[in-house]
Design a protein around this motif. Structure first.
Motif, mmCIF file in Angstrom:
data_model
loop_
_atom_site.group_PDB
_atom_site.id
_atom_site.type_symbol
_atom_site.label_atom_id
_atom_site.label_comp_id
_atom_site.label_asym_id
_atom_site.label_seq_id
_atom_site.Cartn_x
_atom_site.Cartn_y
_atom_site.Cartn_z
ATOM 1 N N ARG A 138 0.854 -1.180 0.000
ATOM 2 C CA ARG A 138 0.000 0.000 0.000
ATOM 3 C C ARG A 138 0.895 1.237 0.000
ATOM 4 O O ARG A 138 2.041 1.161 0.438
ATOM 5 C CB ARG A 138 -0.817 0.109 1.295
ATOM 6 C CG ARG A 138 -1.787 -0.987 1.567
ATOM 7 C CD ARG A 138 -2.223 -0.867 3.020
ATOM 8 N NE ARG A 138 -2.717 -2.131 3.522
ATOM 9 C CZ ARG A 138 -3.976 -2.358 3.840
ATOM 10 N NH1 ARG A 138 -4.858 -1.425 3.716
ATOM 11 N NH2 ARG A 138 -4.350 -3.521 4.296
ATOM 12 N N PHE A 139 0.315 2.353 -0.469
ATOM 13 C CA PHE A 139 1.004 3.632 -0.286
ATOM 14 C C PHE A 139 0.557 4.143 1.072
ATOM 15 O O PHE A 139 -0.647 4.139 1.373
ATOM 16 C CB PHE A 139 0.592 4.626 -1.360
ATOM 17 C CG PHE A 139 1.238 4.361 -2.684
ATOM 18 C CD1 PHE A 139 2.500 4.869 -2.952
ATOM 19 C CD2 PHE A 139 0.592 3.611 -3.652
ATOM 20 C CE1 PHE A 139 3.117 4.619 -4.169
ATOM 21 C CE2 PHE A 139 1.194 3.353 -4.869
ATOM 22 C CZ PHE A 139 2.458 3.857 -5.127
ATOM 23 N N LEU A 140 1.514 4.553 1.900
ATOM 24 C CA LEU A 140 1.163 5.025 3.233
ATOM 25 C C LEU A 140 1.653 6.454 3.432
ATOM 26 O O LEU A 140 2.758 6.812 3.008
ATOM 27 C CB LEU A 140 1.806 4.148 4.305
ATOM 28 C CG LEU A 140 1.412 2.667 4.314
ATOM 29 C CD1 LEU A 140 2.174 1.933 5.413
ATOM 30 C CD2 LEU A 140 -0.092 2.490 4.524
ATOM 31 N N LEU A 141 0.802 7.238 4.071
ATOM 32 C CA LEU A 141 1.226 8.578 4.476
ATOM 33 C C LEU A 141 1.292 8.545 6.002
ATOM 34 O O LEU A 141 0.278 8.317 6.664
ATOM 35 C CB LEU A 141 0.214 9.622 3.997
ATOM 36 C CG LEU A 141 0.456 11.040 4.496
ATOM 37 C CD1 LEU A 141 1.792 11.577 3.993
ATOM 38 C CD2 LEU A 141 -0.659 11.980 4.032
ATOM 39 N N ILE A 142 2.515 8.711 6.543
ATOM 40 C CA ILE A 142 2.700 8.576 7.994
ATOM 41 C C ILE A 142 2.966 9.959 8.583
ATOM 42 O O ILE A 142 3.879 10.669 8.130
ATOM 43 C CB ILE A 142 3.899 7.642 8.285
ATOM 44 C CG1 ILE A 142 3.641 6.305 7.582
ATOM 45 C CG2 ILE A 142 4.115 7.453 9.782
ATOM 46 C CD1 ILE A 142 4.820 5.387 7.555
ATOM 47 N N LYS A 143 2.154 10.330 9.551
ATOM 48 C CA LYS A 143 2.357 11.635 10.197
ATOM 49 C C LYS A 143 2.675 11.400 11.658
ATOM 50 O O LYS A 143 1.966 10.632 12.325
ATOM 51 C CB LYS A 143 1.105 12.485 10.083
ATOM 52 C CG LYS A 143 0.885 12.972 8.676
ATOM 53 C CD LYS A 143 -0.204 13.981 8.620
ATOM 54 C CE LYS A 143 -0.333 14.492 7.197
ATOM 55 N NZ LYS A 143 -1.522 15.241 7.007
ATOM 56 N N ALA A 144 3.745 12.031 12.128
ATOM 57 C CA ALA A 144 4.151 11.833 13.523
ATOM 58 C C ALA A 144 4.126 13.169 14.242
ATOM 59 O O ALA A 144 4.533 14.197 13.682
ATOM 60 C CB ALA A 144 5.556 11.250 13.563
ATOM 61 N N GLN A 145 3.646 13.126 15.462
ATOM 62 C CA GLN A 145 3.526 14.369 16.238
ATOM 63 C C GLN A 145 3.998 14.091 17.667
ATOM 64 O O GLN A 145 3.364 13.303 18.385
ATOM 65 C CB GLN A 145 2.048 14.781 16.228
ATOM 66 C CG GLN A 145 1.690 15.933 17.124
ATOM 67 C CD GLN A 145 1.991 17.273 16.458
ATOM 68 O OE1 GLN A 145 1.746 17.445 15.274
ATOM 69 N NE2 GLN A 145 2.540 18.194 17.216
ATOM 70 N N PRO A 146 5.120 14.672 18.092
ATOM 71 C CA PRO A 146 5.547 14.458 19.480
ATOM 72 C C PRO A 146 4.447 14.920 20.439
ATOM 73 O O PRO A 146 3.802 15.941 20.206
ATOM 74 C CB PRO A 146 6.786 15.337 19.621
ATOM 75 C CG PRO A 146 7.233 15.594 18.230
ATOM 76 C CD PRO A 146 6.027 15.554 17.371
ATOM 77 N N VAL A 147 4.236 14.138 21.496
ATOM 78 C CA VAL A 147 3.163 14.475 22.443
ATOM 79 C C VAL A 147 3.728 15.423 23.503
ATOM 80 O O VAL A 147 4.803 15.189 24.055
ATOM 81 C CB VAL A 147 2.626 13.190 23.111
ATOM 82 C CG1 VAL A 147 1.556 13.528 24.144
ATOM 83 C CG2 VAL A 147 2.055 12.255 22.055
ATOM 84 N N ARG A 148 3.001 16.488 23.736
ATOM 85 C CA ARG A 148 3.427 17.451 24.756
ATOM 86 C C ARG A 148 2.323 17.598 25.777
ATOM 87 O O ARG A 148 1.144 17.499 25.427
ATOM 88 C CB ARG A 148 3.700 18.819 24.115
ATOM 89 C CG ARG A 148 4.946 18.801 23.279
ATOM 90 C CD ARG A 148 5.079 20.096 22.495
ATOM 91 N NE ARG A 148 6.120 19.938 21.498
ATOM 92 C CZ ARG A 148 7.402 20.187 21.728
ATOM 93 N NH1 ARG A 148 7.786 20.657 22.886
ATOM 94 N NH2 ARG A 148 8.293 20.008 20.788
#
Ligand code: ADP
Length: 416
Positions: A138-148
């Motif tokens: 699959r094509f994947l779009l991965i978004k990461a966001q550090p938790v604050r």
């Protein structure tokens, strides 16, 4: 002892407390006793549990995979998309590194996903990655966001959303393939027109040469009837020849073909109009030039190419005008440009057709247009010529039967 000395604050998180809009206090034994507006602790925990379940159900319903990882990249929790993608159950995958779940047979050091997570943890900045995932296909779009929490990094935790973009990517790919095929078809069409035009040009030039010889009695004297027939042949061949020349020009025209020189537009227009007067008179059309004088500034343009444009605009204006009507040609200047308007009182152009008439081979459907002849190449060529001069060409018409005005605007100076 004062009552306040016997009461301690609960350890419930502050947002929850403020969300409930009340302060919660109960006695030092921790018994479920007293809350300022009468809600019991059990009730609050029930509400908290219900809110938690609602949020879990909401996250589980999302088509994206949503998860939280710790500072070692291990999964703390994930929504049920992970199960729909057959990567394991939400309970099994707890504490497993995310890149192991997604890429079980990938070597650690080669794993793009692992590198991405490490970089995001190092930088503590939101990041995204698009991958054509060979494991999931699959094509994947991965978004990461550090938790604050309260603006501070929360123990290296990272919230991750993974979206399956396969459908969008495939639609994009097929659109791209269609565009490439379309461009190839257009190129083939252009080549064919060019080849056919070239092939037709030579025999036509020969035909025109012979008709001229015959018309001039160079091959012996002709009767009046024969001369008339030869004239028809010459006119028709000339029309075909002009059409082929225009077809070849429209295919090959770009800025490099423009050979500008300083021109005095009023004089140029006067000459053009003079050459059209006889034809206009024959069709009962009054041809009038307004504006422009000796003082008119010189304009840098290619007079041969401009002649194509004016011949087209004047030819059409006369062609589509009724007997005993007027075609006005106006010339004026503004600070940056010179403007020419060719105004007729003819059949007009319906608003819905106005944007198409500049396309190659387009003719407004209607018996009057068909009767008038032509193949719909003139305006496409005129548009290209004017654009190659960094100018503008457009039409205004109030609709059918209400006449048309074609405008040409050219810059006062041309960079070449
Ligand atoms: P054609 O050789 O058919 O005249 P053009 O490209 O010059 O080709 O014009 C395209 C079409 O635009 C014409 O067939 C006609 O339908 C419309 N048109 C152009 N000029 C006029 C005008 N002055 N009045 C009404 N219709 C016009």
């Amino acid at each position: 002892m004062h009552i306040s000395d016997r009461l301690i604050k609960t350890s419930l998180p502050e947002p929850l407390l403020s969300g409930l809009g009340q302060s919660i206090v109960y006695d030092a034994q921790g018994k479920d006793r007293e809350i300022s507006n009468g809600l019991s602790m059990n009730k609050i925990f029930e509400q908290v549990e219900q809110a938690k379940q609602e949020w879990e159900a909401t996250l589980d319903a999302l088509p994206q995979m949503v998860c939280l990882i710790d500072e070692d990249g291990r999964l703390l929790r994930a929504n049920r998309t992970i199960e729909r993608w057959r990567l394991g159950s939400v309970t099994e995958i707890k504490s497993v590194p995310l890149h192991h779940v997604l890429h079980p047979i990938c070597r650690e050091e080669d794993c793009e996903l692992r590198r991405f997570i490490l970089a995001c943890q190092d930088e503590q900045q939101p990041a995204s990655l698009e991958i054509d995932d060979p494991y999931l296909r699959r094509f994947l779009l991965i978004k990461a966001q550090p938790v604050r929490r309260r603006g501070l990094v929360d123990g290296g935790k990272i919230a991750i959303i993974i979206q399956d973009t396969t459908q969008e990517k495939e639609a994009e790919k097929s659109l791209h393939q269609t565009n490439v095929a379309l461009e190839q078809a257009l190129e083939a069409k252009k080549e064919m027109i060019q080849n056919v035009s070239h092939e037709l040009r030579t025999p036509l030039t020969i035909i025109l040469g012979y008709t001229t010889l015959l018309a001039d009695d160079d091959l012996g004297p002709l009767t009046a009837e024969q001369k008339e027939a030869i004239q028809v042949l010459t006119d028709q061949s000339q029309q075909l020849h002009d059409m082929i020349e225009r077809l070849l020009l429209v295919q090959s025209l770009d800025e490099s073909r423009v050979q500008p020189m300083a021109c005095h537009l009023p004089a140029l227009l006067q000459r053009f109009l003079l050459s059209w007067q006889a034809h206009a008179r024959q069709k009962g059309v009054h041809l009038i030039l307004d504006g422009g004088d000796e003082e008119f500034p010189l304009v840098s343009l290619d007079p041969t190419l401009l002649e194509h444009v004016l011949n087209n605009l004047l030819g059409n204006a006369i062609k589509f005008s009724p007997f005993d009507s007027t075609v006005n040609v106006r010339l004026w200047k503004t600070a940056q440009e010179v403007h020419i308007a060719v105004i007729d009182q003819g059949i007009g152009i319906a608003p819905e057709n106005q944007k198409y008439i500049f396309e190659r081979f387009y003719q407004v459907d209607g018996s009057q247009t068909r009767k008038a002849g032509g193949v719909g190449i003139g305006l496409a060529l005129s548009q290209k010529i004017i654009q190659a001069h960094a100018g503008r060409l457009w039409v205004e018409s109030l609709g059918e039967g209400k006449g048309s005005t074609f405008y040409v605007s050219l810059p006062l100076t041309i960079d070449t």
